[in-house]
Design a protein around this motif. Structure first.
Motif, PDB file in Angstrom:
ATOM      1  N   TRP A  89      16.472  64.449  -8.527  1.00 34.98           N
ATOM      2  CA  TRP A  89      16.361  64.486  -7.068  1.00 34.98           C
ATOM      3  C   TRP A  89      17.186  65.616  -6.474  1.00 34.98           C
ATOM      4  N   ARG A  90      18.406  65.767  -6.944  1.00 33.42           N
ATOM      5  CA  ARG A  90      19.254  66.837  -6.396  1.00 33.42           C
ATOM      6  C   ARG A  90      18.660  68.211  -6.695  1.00 33.42           C
TER       7      ARG A  90
ATOM      8  N   SER B 166      15.413  68.839  -7.070  1.00 32.49           N
ATOM      9  CA  SER B 166      14.268  68.961  -6.158  1.00 32.49           C
ATOM     10  C   SER B 166      14.734  69.317  -4.750  1.00 32.49           C
ATOM     11  N   GLN B 167      15.798  68.660  -4.304  1.00 32.77           N
ATOM     12  CA  GLN B 167      16.344  68.970  -2.978  1.00 32.77           C
ATOM     13  C   GLN B 167      16.784  70.419  -2.900  1.00 32.77           C
ATOM     14  N   ARG B 168      17.446  70.905  -3.942  1.00 30.94           N
ATOM     15  CA  ARG B 168      17.888  72.303  -3.980  1.00 30.94           C
ATOM     16  C   ARG B 168      16.697  73.244  -3.887  1.00 30.94           C
TER      17      ARG B 168
ATOM     18  N   ASP C  31      12.651  67.724  -0.686  1.00 35.09           N
ATOM     19  CA  ASP C  31      13.383  66.477  -0.522  1.00 35.09           C
ATOM     20  C   ASP C  31      12.433  65.358  -0.100  1.00 35.09           C
ATOM     21  N   LEU C  32      12.990  64.190   0.139  1.00 33.53           N
ATOM     22  CA  LEU C  32      12.173  63.031   0.505  1.00 33.53           C
ATOM     23  C   LEU C  32      11.390  63.272   1.796  1.00 33.53           C
TER      24      LEU C  32
ATOM     25  N   TYR D 249       8.394  65.269   0.881  1.00 33.28           N
ATOM     26  CA  TYR D 249       7.434  64.420   0.183  1.00 33.28           C
ATOM     27  C   TYR D 249       6.640  63.584   1.193  1.00 33.28           C
TER      28      TYR D 249
END
Length: 144
Positions: free
Chosen positions: A40-41, A43-45, A49-50, A53
């Motif tokens: 997740w981190r 992907s956020q980078r 992020d959510l 999505y």
């Protein structure tokens, strides 16, 4: 202390008392939580992020974990967890590799591989990756 692949995305993990099971080491289910946190981190980078999505009505959902537990982690250990995107069909599937090592001595505690499939959030069904996924994840692909 080298990593299995170049240019990893790395998070630090502290093994807390809540991570320890009846055998006195980190519970195997906790490792899965750490893998998820790292993915997740990363992907956020990459800008996915959510919120992205939800806006795109797409997500990368886990379809398979392969985990090799190589050594135990104990309360108080400081760990480094790395991830790489190593396979990606640019349609539905993406694969990440992970490597977890103890910071002070470099001992590798775990190697894992997780396969994700792109789904439509509103239906839960497989759906082709949107352009934003292609643009966001492409720079992180490492051919292994």
């Amino acid at each position: 202390m080298s990593w299995d692949l170049p240019t990893p995305f790395i998070i630090d993990v502290h093994v807390g008392s809540e991570d320890i099971d009846g055998l006195g080491h980190a519970n195997n289910a906790v490792y899965v939580t750490w893998l998820e946190r790292c993915a997740w981190r990363h992907s956020q980078r990459l800008g996915l992020d959510l919120a992205a999505y939800r806006r795109l009505d797409r997500a990368m959902a886990v379809v398979r974990h392969e985990i090799d537990y190589l050594a135990a982690a104990y309360e108080g250990d400081e760990l480094e967890l790395a991830t790489w995107i190593v396979d990606w069909d640019q349609r539905l599937r993406m694969t990440r590799r992970f490597q977890l090592r103890r910071a002070h001595d470099g001992v590798v505690l775990l190697r894992a591989r997780t396969t994700f499939a792109c789904i439509e959030l509103s239906t839960g069904k497989p759906k082709r990756m949107p352009a934003e996924f292609l643009e966001g994840y492409a720079p992180a692909l490492i051919l292994a």
